[in-house]
Structure formats: structure tokens, C-alpha cells
Scaffold this active site. Structure first.
Site, PDB file in Angstrom:
ATOM      1  N   THR A 280      46.723  60.039  37.067  1.00  0.00           N
ATOM      2  CA  THR A 280      45.014  59.343  36.744  1.00  0.00           C
ATOM      3  C   THR A 280      44.357  60.641  36.327  1.00  0.00           C
ATOM      4  OG1 THR A 280      45.587  57.159  36.928  1.00  0.00           O
ATOM      5  CG2 THR A 280      43.803  57.906  36.448  1.00  0.00           C
ATOM      6  N   HIS A 502      37.493  27.145  50.234  1.00  0.00           N
ATOM      7  CA  HIS A 502      36.280  27.499  52.191  1.00  0.00           C
ATOM      8  C   HIS A 502      34.937  27.185  51.889  1.00  0.00           C
ATOM      9  CE1 HIS A 502      40.329  29.569  53.055  1.00  0.00           C
ATOM     10  NE2 HIS A 502      39.994  29.881  54.278  1.00  0.00           N
ATOM     11  N   GLU A 527      48.407  50.151  37.018  1.00  0.00           N
ATOM     12  CA  GLU A 527      49.814  49.407  36.154  1.00  0.00           C
ATOM     13  C   GLU A 527      49.272  49.218  34.780  1.00  0.00           C
ATOM     14  OE1 GLU A 527      52.209  51.313  37.414  1.00  0.00           O
ATOM     15  OE2 GLU A 527      51.597  51.654  39.555  1.00  0.00           O
ATOM     16  N   GLU A 531      43.608  44.854  29.868  1.00  0.00           N
ATOM     17  CA  GLU A 531      43.159  44.958  27.767  1.00  0.00           C
ATOM     18  C   GLU A 531      43.913  45.992  27.429  1.00  0.00           C
ATOM     19  OE1 GLU A 531      40.262  43.252  29.729  1.00  0.00           O
ATOM     20  OE2 GLU A 531      41.343  44.995  30.063  1.00  0.00           O
TER      21      GLU A 531
END
Length: 551
Positions: A280, A502, A527, A531
Site C-alpha cells: 500500500t 456491557h 484485505e 465496498e
């Protein structure tokens, strides 16, 4: 008395039939000439993504019906399994007939496909109508939660000695070494201690899918799912440590030269080298064709220059798989190559000791046990034999071959996180008393827990189904994407619901569920964001593959 398994199989077939009707409408819109038009697909993005979610829901129903059938054949089908089946089918069939959630405020409905009447007919079919009326009922949810509170869990046995042993072994390791310490490590924003990493290496975590000839276990993606799921049930970062070795091992195992395989695979398998994926860039997320980082050939090797971001476990890594542009004259994917760049393992005091590489930590909400970095390269040297496969211009194709396995593994991590959220939610609901009762006694609390487990089973079985296809050598990019899409949503939903159980304490950092919420959020992003994943699934199914996912 209904034969719920037979009804489930009929209802799953009906769900696939409805998904096929949606497919036809979408194909008419974005592939009028039989081939998907990218511009039309982008213009009709909501429709395409809605189709992806519809098809994913239908496939989850089919996978769950197969789970129930196998459980019955193996003598594992009892009241808990039947309740999960009824609740899950009742809920997901209702969603198909009325509206499937793509996110919290994006519900895709049959009318958007022009299928209002088809949806009505689908809901009226006997097996579908039976599940909608009798499946996800208050009585069934209460009965399931009562069973869960007594310690019962839906069948997870494979009746395969190796697979069942793997689950048992890693569940025990996680309970002993990961779960008791995860929150402490998270709050301190520490790397997973190297001693624990070494113990994981001894268990074979980093060589699950690496061939036995290179020191790996030589097992398949289904085994990898079990390892990832069980480790992530303690902490997602433990489950994710193996992801880097999985990606590097598959890149080298599938594409490397004999010399590259002999050098790197044994060290990856035994954990003596830890890899990181360097793909990336700051302005490049999923658009990998726009990668700008350069790999320049020199007299005795290569030099890398450029910027990368969101690089996980970068400082501690010994090997970087770097996607870079080695041919600037060729635009897009064709100019990309993969370099195997060795580096010196860093320390807290000096995270990047080598010349030509610098890094800054990215502070993050969760997913902290490996740390995230931005990296800057300036003439960073790589050995001449560091070009993966010894051929330029193949980097993107090489990377694409790893996506199926990586997304299946991510889906498995999501299942583990979803279980973690459920475990914490159930324990709190059982221990906490309000108005003179355990929280578990309140229907809105018990409903949440029943649906949490039900959706875990459905996402899990979709994930296992994709892994089985991969292990048979079949193409499963669509199935892997579906598993990742649904698994990530279930993990986030379960974490959010467990925080709600909680109450105010769920918002306090001292409670473990606050960590699980932060960890779960990343699953819908990395990963392949949800979308992007939905677009890939929708376009893939609308094009040449049709409903081969159902084959």
C-alpha cells in the site's frame, strides 16, 4: 414435525434462485452485451453491491444447510444445532425477502432490483414461509441462549483427526498464552512478546500451508482457518501474525525460483525470519495499478525508492515483499514487479537500522500487537536474485494469486474475533445483575446473544466452504470475497452488541470488550474494504461466472 434440515436445503435452493433473479437484473444493467461495462457498474454501484450482499446471504444459507446435514450424519445434530438452523434461516430468509443490510444505514430492498413480486413469491414458498414464521422466534432465541448459558455450543467437529486436533491444540494454547495477556499488551501498545512468537513458531503457525519439502506442515487452507480462528479468539493480532507468513509463503511458493524457495520457505516455516507485506502507498489503497514506488536495476541488484504506508509488523520483520514499479514506461499493472527485500530486524530503540529505509509508527485504535508504519525508501538495496520469479512485470499477477488465501484467512480471523465478543458478552450477561436479575434474563440481552452465535456459525461455514474449494484446487475468488464480506460484518456486529450488553462498562478501556470493538473495526477495511469486496463480487458474478459460486 418438520424435518428442518430438509426444509433448510429447499429454502437454500430457493434463496439461490432468488439471487439468480437479482443476477439477471444486474447483468441487464451493467453487462447489456454480455460483458461487464466498468462505467455502468460504477454508475449502478449500489445495485451491484446489493447483488453481492444478496448472493452472499444466499450462499451463507446454503453453507449452513450443509453444516446441519453433515452434523446429522455424524451424530452431532441436536437441539442447539436445530435452534441455530431455525433462527439463522428465519432471519436471513426474511432479509432476502425484505431488505439486506450493506451497512448500518444502507438496506438494499427487492424494489431496487424491480423484483418486488419475485420477492413476495419467494417469501411465500412453503419452506421459506415456514422458516420466516417459525424460525427466528422469541421462544427459539430464548431456548438457544439458555443452552449457551449452560455451556452448550453448536457443532464444530470435523471428525477428521488432524483438523480436530489442530483446533484443540490452538484453543488450549490461546487460552493459556494469549487470552490472559492480550488486553495488557493492547493497553501498553506493545508488540506480542518474541517468546510467544517463538512458541507459535514451534507449533507450526508460520508454516501451515508451506510444503513439507521446505519444512512446513503441508496442510491446506481449512487447517489455516482453524489456526487463525482459534488464535484470533484470544486476540486478532495473534491470529494475524501468521497472515504475513501466509502471504509471503504463497508468493514465493507459487512464483519463486527454485533458489528463492530453497532459501526463504524453510526460514518462513520455522519462524526464523518474519516477513511483512509492503504493497500500500499513501495515495494508493485498492488501486494497485497506480503504485509509484520504484525498483531500479543496478549493476549488482536493485534499489527501491518511494513511500509505503500501513505496513504491519514492519520494524520486527526480516523480509519485505515489496510491490514496486520496475518499468516506468509501462503504465498500470504491467510495469509492476515483486521484490524480496531482506532487512535487519529492528528494535524499540532502533526500529529501522538499515541505510535507505526509514519508518514512522502509525498510532491506531486497535490491532496493536504488531504495529503499523509508514515507510520511506531511498535507494534501499535488494540483491540481484531478489526479483520474485526472476521475471519483471509479473508483480500484480503474482500478488493476485494470494488474494483468495488472504481473504479466507481474514474471514477466519473475523470468526475468531466474533467468538471473542460473544464469549465476553455472555460472561458479562451471566455475571452482571440489574433489577434483581442476571442481564441474561432480559429478552433484549438474550436475543443478542442467540443471534451472535447464529451468525458466527453462518459466517464460519461460508468461510470453511471457501477454504474447501481452495484446497480442492478450484477457483474461489468470489467465495473467498463473500466469506470475508460476511465475516467482517459479523465480527463488528458482535463486538458492538457485546459492548451494548456491557453498558457503560463496555466503553471503559479496562474492560476487554473495548479492545475487541477496536480490533473488529479493521476487518471491514483491510484485505479489501467492504465496498471494494462487494464490487468485486457483484461484477464477478454479473459477468462470466454467473452463479458458479453455487456449483
Amino acid at each position: 414435525m418438520n424435518d428442518w434440515i430438509a426444509l433448510a436445503q429447499e429454502a437454500a435452493a430457493a434463496a439461490r434462485g432468488y439471487a439468480d433473479a437479482v443476477h439477471s437484473k444486474v447483468a441487464e444493467t451493467i453487462a447489456p452485451n454480455g460483458k461487464v461495462d466498468a462505467a455502468l457498474a460504477e454508475e449502478a454501484q449500489r445495485m451491484v453491491h446489493g447483488f453481492a450482499w444478496t448472493a452472499t446471504t444466499a450462499e451463507a444459507l446454503f453453507a449452513t444447510s450443509e453444516w446441519a446435514r453433515r452434523a446429522q450424519e455424524e451424530g452431532d445434530y441436536g437441539e442447539v444445532e436445530e435452534l441455530v438452523l431455525k433462527i439463522g434461516f428465519g432471519e436471513y430468509l426474511s432479509q432476502l425477502a425484505s431488505g439486506v443490510a450493506m451497512s448500518q444505514n444502507e438496506i438494499v430492498r427487492p424494489t431496487e432490483f424491480g423484483l418486488t413480486e419475485a420477492a413476495r413469491n419467494f417469501a411465500a414458498r412453503e419452506p421459506v414461509a415456514t422458516f420466516i414464521a417459525e424460525g427466528n422466534t422469541p421462544a427459539n432465541r430464548a431456548a438457544l441462549t439458555a443452552k449457551l448459558a449452560d455451556g452448550d455450543r453448536p457443532s464444530e467437529a470435523f471428525h477428521d483427526e488432524t483438523l480436530d486436533m489442530i483446533r484443540e491444540q490452538f484453543r488450549g494454547f490461546t487460552a493459556d498464552r494469549i487470552a490472559p495477556n492480550a488486553h495488557k499488551w493492547h493497553l501498553a501498545d506493545e508488540l506480542i512478546p518474541i517468546e510467544v512468537v517463538n512458541e507459535m513458531a514451534e507449533l507450526g503457525v508460520f508454516g501451515v500451508c508451506i510444503d513439507e519439502d521446505y519444512g512446513g506442515l503441508g496442510l491446506g487452507k481449512l487447517a489455516m482457518c482453524l489456526v487463525s480462528e482459534e488464535l484470533s479468539r484470544g486476540w486478532i493480532c495473534a491470529g494475524s501474525l501468521g497472515t504475513r507468513s501466509e502471504i509471503a509463503g504463497e508468493l514465493i511458493g507459487e512464483n519463486g525460483t527454485p533458489e528463492q524457495k530453497a532459501k526463504f520457505l524453510p526460514q518462513l516455516a520455522d519462524g526464523s525470519i518474519l516477513p511483512t507485506a509492503v504493497f500500500t502507498e499513501p495515495d494508493v489503497g485498492s488501486d494497485l495499478a497506480s503504485v509509484k514506488t520504484r525498483g531500479v536495476k543496478t549493476g549488482d541488484g536493485w534499489q527501491i525508492s518511494g513511500a509505503k504506508t500501513w505496513i504491519t509488523h514492519a520494524a520486527r520483520a526480516d523480509l519485505m515483499t515489496v510491490l514496486c514499479r520496475t518499468d516506468p514506461g509501462t503504465p498500470g499493472y504491467g510495469g509492476l514487479s515483486m521484490l524480496l527485500a531482506e532487512k535487519t530486524r529492528g528494535t524499540d530503540a532502533n526500529p529501522f537500522p538499515d541505510e535507505g529505509i526509514a519508518g514512522d509508527e502509525i498510532e491506531v485504535l486497535g490491532y496493536r500487537g504488531m504495529k503499523e508504519y509508514t515507510l520511506g525508501f531511498e535507494n534501499f538495496p535488494v540483491a540481484e536474485e531478489g526479483l520474485l520469479g526472476g521475471v519483471e512485470g509479473q508483480g500484480f499477477k503474482q500478488l493476485m494469486r494470494t488474494f483468495e488465501g488472504a481473504r479466507i484467512q481474514t474471514a477466519a480471523r473475523a470468526i475468531g474475533v466474533a467468538w471473542n465478543a460473544f464469549d465476553l458478552g455472555l460472561k458479562y450477561a451471566f455475571d452482571r445483575r440489574q433489577f434483581g436479575k442476571h442481564l441474561l434474563a432480559f429478552p433484549r440481552v438474550s436475543d443478542k446473544l442467540a443471534l451472535m452465535v447464529t451468525e458466527i456459525v453462518m459466517a464460519r461455514e461460508l468461510t470453511y466452504s471457501a477454504a474447501r474449494r481452495k484446497d480442492k484446487g478450484e477457483r474461489c475468488d468470489i467465495e473467498a470475497g463473500m466469506a470475508k464480506l460476511l465475516g467482517a460484518r459479523v465480527a463488528w456486529s458482535n463486538a458492538d452488541l457485546a459492548v451494548q450488553i456491557h453498558g457503560g462498562n463496555g466503553y471503559a478501556m479496562e474492560y476487554e470488550i473495548s479492545r475487541v470493538l477496536c480490533d473488529a473495526r479493521i476487518l471491514n477495511i483491510f484485505e479489501g474494504a467492504a465496498e471494494i469486496q462487494a464490487h468485486v463480487i457483484g461484477r464477478g458474478l454479473a459477468g462470466s461466472r454467473m452463479n458458479q459460486a453455487a456449483a
